[in-house]
Design a protein around this motif. Structure first.
Motif, PDB file in Angstrom:
ATOM      1  N   THR A 129     -13.858 -96.887 -56.311  1.00 40.50           N
ATOM      2  CA  THR A 129     -13.226 -96.917 -57.540  1.00 40.50           C
ATOM      3  C   THR A 129     -12.273 -95.652 -57.465  1.00 40.50           C
ATOM      4  OG1 THR A 129     -15.154 -97.477 -58.626  1.00 40.50           O
ATOM      5  CG2 THR A 129     -13.744 -96.127 -59.954  1.00 40.50           C
ATOM      6  N   LEU A 130     -12.666 -94.442 -56.633  1.00 39.55           N
ATOM      7  CA  LEU A 130     -11.610 -93.228 -56.607  1.00 39.55           C
ATOM      8  C   LEU A 130     -10.558 -93.790 -55.944  1.00 39.55           C
ATOM      9  CD1 LEU A 130     -14.275 -90.615 -55.684  1.00 39.55           C
ATOM     10  CD2 LEU A 130     -13.010 -90.839 -57.652  1.00 39.55           C
ATOM     11  N   PRO A 173      -4.869 -94.060 -54.903  1.00 43.24           N
ATOM     12  CA  PRO A 173      -4.652 -94.526 -53.454  1.00 43.24           C
ATOM     13  C   PRO A 173      -4.101 -93.693 -52.539  1.00 43.24           C
ATOM     14  CG  PRO A 173      -3.234 -95.565 -55.300  1.00 43.24           C
ATOM     15  CD  PRO A 173      -4.029 -94.790 -55.914  1.00 43.24           C
ATOM     16  N   GLY A 174      -4.395 -93.702 -51.363  1.00 41.50           N
ATOM     17  CA  GLY A 174      -3.947 -92.528 -50.413  1.00 41.50           C
ATOM     18  C   GLY A 174      -4.275 -91.178 -50.455  1.00 41.50           C
ATOM     19  N   ALA A 229      -5.441-103.391 -50.133  1.00 41.40           N
ATOM     20  CA  ALA A 229      -5.441-101.961 -50.802  1.00 41.40           C
ATOM     21  C   ALA A 229      -5.979-100.809 -49.967  1.00 41.40           C
ATOM     22  CB  ALA A 229      -6.263-102.021 -52.041  1.00 41.40           C
ATOM     23  N   GLY A 230      -6.490-101.244 -48.774  1.00 41.45           N
ATOM     24  CA  GLY A 230      -7.059-100.253 -48.022  1.00 41.45           C
ATOM     25  C   GLY A 230      -8.242 -99.585 -48.399  1.00 41.45           C
ATOM     26  N   ILE A 281       2.872 -89.176 -51.893  1.00 43.61           N
ATOM     27  CA  ILE A 281       1.798 -88.761 -51.290  1.00 43.61           C
ATOM     28  C   ILE A 281       2.179 -88.371 -49.791  1.00 43.61           C
ATOM     29  CG2 ILE A 281      -0.401 -89.910 -50.175  1.00 43.61           C
ATOM     30  CD1 ILE A 281      -0.156 -90.127 -53.111  1.00 43.61           C
ATOM     31  N   THR A 282       1.616 -87.171 -49.243  1.00 46.56           N
ATOM     32  CA  THR A 282       1.610 -86.959 -47.887  1.00 46.56           C
ATOM     33  C   THR A 282       1.077 -87.675 -47.029  1.00 46.56           C
ATOM     34  OG1 THR A 282       1.783 -84.347 -48.677  1.00 46.56           O
ATOM     35  CG2 THR A 282       1.079 -84.904 -46.127  1.00 46.56           C
ATOM     36  N   PRO A 283       1.550 -88.395 -45.925  1.00 48.67           N
ATOM     37  CA  PRO A 283       1.033 -89.258 -45.015  1.00 48.67           C
ATOM     38  C   PRO A 283      -0.152 -88.533 -44.433  1.00 48.67           C
ATOM     39  CG  PRO A 283       3.583 -89.275 -44.730  1.00 48.67           C
ATOM     40  CD  PRO A 283       3.077 -88.156 -45.594  1.00 48.67           C
TER      41      PRO A 283
END
Length: 370
Positions: A104-105, A110-111, A179-180, A360-362
Motif C-alpha cells: 500500500t505504501l 512509488p519508488g 508497478a514493482g 525521485i532520486t534513483p
C-alpha cells in the motif's frame, strides 16, 4: 544495481537517518511523532538519502509502535527522500500483513518506500504475545521461513501446490506486475543474520550497537549470492551518534541518555541536569563508558570524519545515523551538524511540483521488473 546509481569508488558512503521517535520526560508520544515528521522534512532539505523509523512496543520512552502508519504520514509530507522501516520486527507480524502494508505504501509513494526487517524482539515477551500469539523468538530456520514467505508475498512467487499459492497481497505485483515493489533489507547485529542476507542476495544493514563490525560484514560478503534484487553486495552501516557545537555538550547529552537507558530502560529521557548526567558509583561509571564506546560523540566535524572512517573501513555503501538524546532541538541539531559536515548535497528549496508529482532520486535497490 543500476549503472546510474552505483556507489562511486573512493567517495563517502551515502548518509541516512534512523529515528527512534524518542519521548522526552514531561512530553508526549504525540509530540514525539510530530518531531519525527519535522525531522524527516529537515533531513530531506539537508540532502540525506533515506529516513527510516524503528519499531518498538510497550516502551514508554519510544513512540514508534506502528512504523507503516508513521511512514505513510512522513512520505506524504516529504518530496524526494526515501522513507522506510528500520526495521519491522518480522516475528511480531504475519508476513502477508507486512506485504500488504508496504504494498500500500509503495502504491501511494512509488519508488520511495523501503522495507527493512529484523528478528529482534521489539517488545517484552508479554507484549509480543499480545501482538502475535506465536511470537516467541524464532529459531534461525523459522525466521528464514518467515522471510521467504514475505518475499514470496511481495513477488507473488509461491510455487504451485504451496498452501499460499493462491493468496495475493493487495496492493501488490500480482495485480499490477509493472508497478514493482519496495526493496527488502535485512537488519542484523549477528553473523548469522549477515549470512542469511548474503545467501538471499539482499541488501544488509549492520546495527553497530554492541557488536564488532568487521566479522558480520565479512560473512555477508563471503556468502553473497547475486539475486534479482542485487548483482553485488550492498552494505549499510548503522551508527549511534551524538553531535553538538561543543564536544562537552555532546558528551553531556550522551552521558545523560546512557544513564537513563542503564537505569530505567526505555523510559522517557530526562533532561541532562544534576544526577541525571552523573554516574552514582564506579560500577555505573564503568557500565556507562561501555555504553558510550559504541557511539560516535563530539562536534559535528569530528563525528562526520569518524563516520567516513568507519564506513571506509568496512567498505560501506551507506551510513545510517541514529541520535537518542533528550530534546527535539538537540536531536535535530545533532543530525544537522553531522549532515552539513559530512558533505551531503542540500535539496534546492522549492515547492513540490504541481499535481503532486515528486522527483525521485534513483535508488539501486528498487525493483521494476516484478
Amino acid at each position: 544495481m543500476t549503472g546510474t546509481d552505483v556507489h562511486p569508488a573512493g567517495s563517502p558512503a551515502r548518509l541516512s537517518i534512523l529515528d527512534q521517535a524518542t519521548i522526552d520526560a514531561g512530553s508526549s508520544a504525540a509530540r514525539s511523532l510530530t518531531a519525527a515528521t519535522e525531522l524527516a522534512r529537515h533531513a530531506e532539505t539537508w540532502g540525506c538519502h533515506r529516513f527510516w523509523v524503528a519499531e518498538h512496543h510497550g516502551a514508554p520512552g519510544l513512540a514508534g509502535s506502528a512504523p507503516a502508519v508513521l511512514i505513510a504520514h512522513i512520505a506524504a509530507l516529504t518530496r524526494t527522500i526515501r522513507v522506510g522501516s528500520g526495521g519491522v520486527m518480522l516475528p511480531l507480524h504475519a508476513p502477508l500483513a507486512i506485504a500488504e502494508q508496504f504494498g500500500t505504501l509503495h502504491a501511494l509513494h512509488p519508488g520511495r518506500i523501503d522495507l527493512g526487517v529484523g528478528r529482534g524482539p521489539g517488545a517484552d515477551p508479554v507484549t509480543a504475545a499480545a501482538l502475535r500469539r506465536d511470537a516467541a523468538a524464532p529459531a534461525g530456520d523459522e525466521y528464514a521461513r518467515q522471510l521467504a514467505e514475505l518475499t514470496q508475498f511481495l513477488d507473488a512467487s509461491f510455487p504451485p501446490g504451496h498452501r499460499y499459492a493462491t493468496v495475493r497481497a493487495q496492493p501488490g505485483t500480482a495485480h499490477n506486475p509493472g508497478a514493482g515493489r519496495p526493496p527488502l533489507w535485512l537488519l542484523s547485529t549477528s553473523e548469522g543474520g549477515a549470512r542469511l542476507a548474503g545467501q538471499l542476495g539482499l541488501p544488509y544493514v549492520f546495527l553497530r550497537h554492541a557488536s564488532r563490525t568487521g566479522p558480520a560484514i565479512e560473512a555477508y560478503r563471503a556468502v553473497f549470492r547475486p539475486s534479482a534484487v542485487l548483482a553485488e553486495p550492498y552494505v549499510m552501516l548503522a551508527v549511534n551518534v551524538v553531535a553538538a557545537e561543543q564536544e562537552q555538550h555532546a558528551r553531556l547529552l550522551a552521558c545523560a541518555a546512557g544513564l537513563a537507558v542503564l537505569r530505567s530502560g526505555s523510559r522517557p529521557l530526562p533532561a541532562p541536569t544534576g544526577s541525571a548526567s552523573r554516574p552514582r558509583d564506579p560500577a555505573e561509571e564503568e557500565r556507562l563508558q561501555e555504553w558510550l564506546s559504541h557511539r560516535v560523540i563530539g562536534e559535528g566535524t569530528h563525528v562526520a570524519a569518524q563516520l567516513k572512517h568507519l564506513g571506509a573501513a568496512v567498505g560501506a555503501d551507506e551510513v545510517m545515523i541514529s541520535c537518542h538524546v533528550h530534546g527535539d532541538a538537540n536531536r535535530r541539531r545533532s543530525y544537522e551538524l553531522i549532515a552539513r559536515a559530512y558533505g551531503v548535497t542540500p535539496l534546492p528549496r522549492s515547492p513540490a511540483p504541481p499535481g503532486g508529482d515528486r522527483p525521485i532520486t534513483p535508488d539501486p535497490l528498487v525493483r521494476t521488473d516484478v
